[in-house]
Design a protein around this motif. Structure first.
Motif, PDB file in Angstrom:
ATOM      1  N   UNK A   1     -14.189  -9.532   1.441  1.00  0.00           N
ATOM      2  CA  UNK A   1     -13.719  -8.172   1.193  1.00  0.00           C
ATOM      3  C   UNK A   1     -13.848  -7.377   2.487  1.00  0.00           C
ATOM      4  N   UNK A   2     -12.733  -7.066   3.114  1.00  0.00           N
ATOM      5  CA  UNK A   2     -12.774  -6.417   4.430  1.00  0.00           C
ATOM      6  C   UNK A   2     -13.206  -4.962   4.356  1.00  0.00           C
ATOM      7  N   UNK A   3     -13.283  -4.388   3.150  1.00  0.00           N
ATOM      8  CA  UNK A   3     -13.704  -2.999   3.003  1.00  0.00           C
ATOM      9  C   UNK A   3     -15.224  -2.834   3.067  1.00  0.00           C
ATOM     10  N   UNK A   4     -15.951  -3.914   2.866  1.00  0.00           N
ATOM     11  CA  UNK A   4     -17.393  -3.818   2.674  1.00  0.00           C
ATOM     12  C   UNK A   4     -18.163  -4.170   3.944  1.00  0.00           C
ATOM     13  N   UNK A   5     -19.211  -3.405   4.201  1.00  0.00           N
ATOM     14  CA  UNK A   5     -20.116  -3.684   5.313  1.00  0.00           C
ATOM     15  C   UNK A   5     -21.199  -4.648   4.841  1.00  0.00           C
ATOM     16  N   UNK A   6     -21.971  -5.246   5.745  1.00  0.00           N
ATOM     17  CA  UNK A   6     -23.023  -6.185   5.344  1.00  0.00           C
ATOM     18  C   UNK A   6     -24.020  -5.595   4.350  1.00  0.00           C
ATOM     19  N   UNK A   7     -24.264  -4.289   4.445  1.00  0.00           N
ATOM     20  CA  UNK A   7     -25.222  -3.652   3.532  1.00  0.00           C
ATOM     21  C   UNK A   7     -24.724  -3.601   2.092  1.00  0.00           C
TER      22      UNK A   7
ATOM     23  N   UNK B   1     -23.198 -11.512  -7.667  1.00  0.00           N
ATOM     24  CA  UNK B   1     -22.310 -12.658  -7.479  1.00  0.00           C
ATOM     25  C   UNK B   1     -21.422 -12.382  -6.279  1.00  0.00           C
ATOM     26  N   UNK B   2     -21.398 -13.308  -5.335  1.00  0.00           N
ATOM     27  CA  UNK B   2     -20.655 -13.122  -4.092  1.00  0.00           C
ATOM     28  C   UNK B   2     -19.682 -14.281  -3.885  1.00  0.00           C
ATOM     29  N   UNK B   3     -18.533 -14.247  -4.534  1.00  0.00           N
ATOM     30  CA  UNK B   3     -17.536 -15.307  -4.321  1.00  0.00           C
ATOM     31  C   UNK B   3     -17.091 -15.339  -2.864  1.00  0.00           C
ATOM     32  N   UNK B   4     -16.728 -16.510  -2.387  1.00  0.00           N
ATOM     33  CA  UNK B   4     -16.235 -16.610  -1.015  1.00  0.00           C
ATOM     34  C   UNK B   4     -14.896 -15.907  -0.854  1.00  0.00           C
ATOM     35  N   UNK B   5     -14.141 -15.831  -1.949  1.00  0.00           N
ATOM     36  CA  UNK B   5     -12.793 -15.291  -1.900  1.00  0.00           C
ATOM     37  C   UNK B   5     -12.636 -14.173  -2.931  1.00  0.00           C
ATOM     38  N   UNK B   6     -11.518 -13.457  -2.818  1.00  0.00           N
ATOM     39  CA  UNK B   6     -11.244 -12.384  -3.763  1.00  0.00           C
ATOM     40  C   UNK B   6     -10.845 -11.083  -3.114  1.00  0.00           C
ATOM     41  N   UNK B   7     -11.122 -10.946  -1.806  1.00  0.00           N
ATOM     42  CA  UNK B   7     -10.748  -9.708  -1.127  1.00  0.00           C
ATOM     43  C   UNK B   7     -11.306  -8.495  -1.848  1.00  0.00           C
ATOM     44  N   UNK B   8     -10.559  -7.409  -1.821  1.00  0.00           N
ATOM     45  CA  UNK B   8     -10.969  -6.189  -2.509  1.00  0.00           C
ATOM     46  C   UNK B   8     -10.209  -6.089  -3.827  1.00  0.00           C
TER      47      UNK B   8
ATOM     48  N   UNK C   1     -32.228  -0.315 -15.041  1.00  0.00           N
ATOM     49  CA  UNK C   1     -32.955  -0.967 -16.127  1.00  0.00           C
ATOM     50  C   UNK C   1     -32.041  -1.587 -17.178  1.00  0.00           C
ATOM     51  N   UNK C   2     -30.732  -1.469 -16.993  1.00  0.00           N
ATOM     52  CA  UNK C   2     -29.773  -2.113 -17.888  1.00  0.00           C
ATOM     53  C   UNK C   2     -29.198  -3.339 -17.182  1.00  0.00           C
ATOM     54  N   UNK C   3     -28.917  -4.422 -17.918  1.00  0.00           N
ATOM     55  CA  UNK C   3     -28.315  -5.598 -17.283  1.00  0.00           C
ATOM     56  C   UNK C   3     -27.028  -5.222 -16.550  1.00  0.00           C
ATOM     57  N   UNK C   4     -26.979  -5.517 -15.271  1.00  0.00           N
ATOM     58  CA  UNK C   4     -25.872  -5.077 -14.428  1.00  0.00           C
ATOM     59  C   UNK C   4     -25.434  -6.195 -13.498  1.00  0.00           C
ATOM     60  N   UNK C   5     -24.138  -6.464 -13.496  1.00  0.00           N
ATOM     61  CA  UNK C   5     -23.564  -7.505 -12.645  1.00  0.00           C
ATOM     62  C   UNK C   5     -22.736  -6.864 -11.538  1.00  0.00           C
ATOM     63  N   UNK C   6     -23.018  -7.243 -10.294  1.00  0.00           N
ATOM     64  CA  UNK C   6     -22.218  -6.841  -9.141  1.00  0.00           C
ATOM     65  C   UNK C   6     -21.420  -8.047  -8.672  1.00  0.00           C
ATOM     66  N   UNK C   7     -20.105  -7.867  -8.516  1.00  0.00           N
ATOM     67  CA  UNK C   7     -19.247  -8.927  -7.983  1.00  0.00           C
ATOM     68  C   UNK C   7     -18.588  -8.405  -6.711  1.00  0.00           C
ATOM     69  N   UNK C   8     -19.052  -8.877  -5.571  1.00  0.00           N
ATOM     70  CA  UNK C   8     -18.504  -8.481  -4.274  1.00  0.00           C
ATOM     71  C   UNK C   8     -18.087  -9.735  -3.514  1.00  0.00           C
ATOM     72  N   UNK C   9     -16.809  -9.862  -3.212  1.00  0.00           N
ATOM     73  CA  UNK C   9     -16.318 -11.024  -2.480  1.00  0.00           C
ATOM     74  C   UNK C   9     -16.781 -10.980  -1.024  1.00  0.00           C
ATOM     75  N   UNK C  10     -17.118 -12.142  -0.498  1.00  0.00           N
ATOM     76  CA  UNK C  10     -17.573 -12.194   0.885  1.00  0.00           C
ATOM     77  C   UNK C  10     -16.453 -11.922   1.878  1.00  0.00           C
TER      78      UNK C  10
END
Length: 321
Positions: free
Chosen positions: A267-273, A289-296, A256-265
């Motif tokens: 990022x080899x550590x992250x699964x599709x979920x 926000x899902x930038x194309x780049x940025x890794x982990x 319920x608080x404004x929250x921003x998630x930034x996960x790079x597309x």
């Protein structure tokens, strides 16, 4: 809220996720951050250390920074954010999780991806002992999962907490753990496992009745580590039970608080979920926000200010207008 269109455009040689991740983890340096350490006694009698850096303008605003797996509050992704916020009139405190500040903690337990109880102790301590009227949360990787879980699992969130930012967050822990076992992540996996096992050897010397040398020798993967130690030390049945109960993904709809998630597309550590598009589109408080780049945690940008740090400041400024 709709998924945010990212404006992150690194130079061509930084678009590779491996390069940006490794450079940021091993070579980035942040100077001119002056931290003062405070030791906090936790509810169960253990301790953690808080590293404060102030903006020198008697600010009523504070950002709480949480590090990732095997990190600490002197890592550049913490001090970089602290410096940027200090330069913009906001105080910062970097939280060192149990056993991560250079001294072994007192209990057999330590920290894990879902340990929101320690974060609650930190927030309560700050609210009771300071005059900050606006408090923001920013977490990296494991620390980001803790923040999201804290915000959505049903805790009473103090009114002073105004916004949160979660960067490179493995919000589905089982999926992320399996990704770490893939060939593309073998170098990362072996590095993490090495540090985890070395720390566990010190823990075993403290608590030989709870953990044997043979137990440690049986650890071949980070999932084994979570089976042998993380789950047992923190009240879970096994690694899968720990992943299931500690993943923040299941709690995102309740934030319920404004929250921003930034996960790079890339990022080899992250699964599709770990890219919760549906949750972001249906929860008006959740921004993805899902930038194309940025890794982990590798969002390299200009003048040694990383993109995720600049976006965190912008997000806080925007939501509080």
């Amino acid at each position: 809220m709709p998924v945010i269109q990212s404006t992150y455009k690194p130079r061509f040689y930084l678009k590779n996720g491996f390069i940006s991740t490794v450079y940021s983890g091993l070579f980035r340096r942040v100077k001119a951050v002056h931290q003062k350490r405070e030791r906090l006694t936790l509810s169960d009698g253990d301790f953690i250390d808080l590293d404060w850096s102030l903006s020198n303008n008697n600010s009523n605003k504070l950002i709480i920074l949480l590090h990732g797996l095997e990190g600490h509050a002197q890592r550049p992704y913490i001090t970089g954010a602290a410096k940027l916020f200090n330069d913009n009139g906001i105080d910062a405190v970097g939280v060192n999780f149990r056993g991560c500040s250079g001294e072994l903690n007192l209990k057999y337990r330590s920290y894990h991806s879902g340990s929101t109880d320690d974060l609650m102790d930190v927030i309560q301590h700050i609210i009771f002992t300071t005059q900050y009227s606006e408090i923001y949360l920013k977490g990296i990787s494991l620390g980001a999962n803790i923040i999201l879980k804290y915000l959505g699992e049903g805790n009473r969130i103090p009114e002073q907490i105004k916004a949160a930012i979660a960067v490179s967050v493995p919000c589905d822990l089982e999926g992320a753990a399996k990704e770490m076992l893939s060939l593309k992540n073998i170098l990362y996996h072996e590095r993490f496992k090495k540090y985890l096992v070395e720390r566990l050897k010190s823990k075993q010397a403290q608590f030989s009745d709870f953990l044997s040398v043979e137990d440690i020798k049986s650890i071949k993967t980070i999932i084994d580590f979570d089976d042998v130690y993380t789950s047992k030390a923190h009240g879970f049945k096994d690694a899968n039970d720990y992943y299931r109960k500690s993943s923040s993904l299941q709690f995102l709809q309740n934030i319920e608080k404004p929250t921003l998630i930034i996960n790079a597309l890339n990022d080899s550590f992250l699964s599709p979920e770990c890219y919760p598009v549906k949750d972001a589109k249906t929860n008006p408080n959740l921004y993805l926000e899902m930038p194309n780049h940025g890794g982990h945690v590798g969002f390299i940008d200009k003048k040694n200010v990383y993109y995720n740090e600049r976006r965190a400041l912008e997000f806080i400024q925007d939501v509080l207008k």
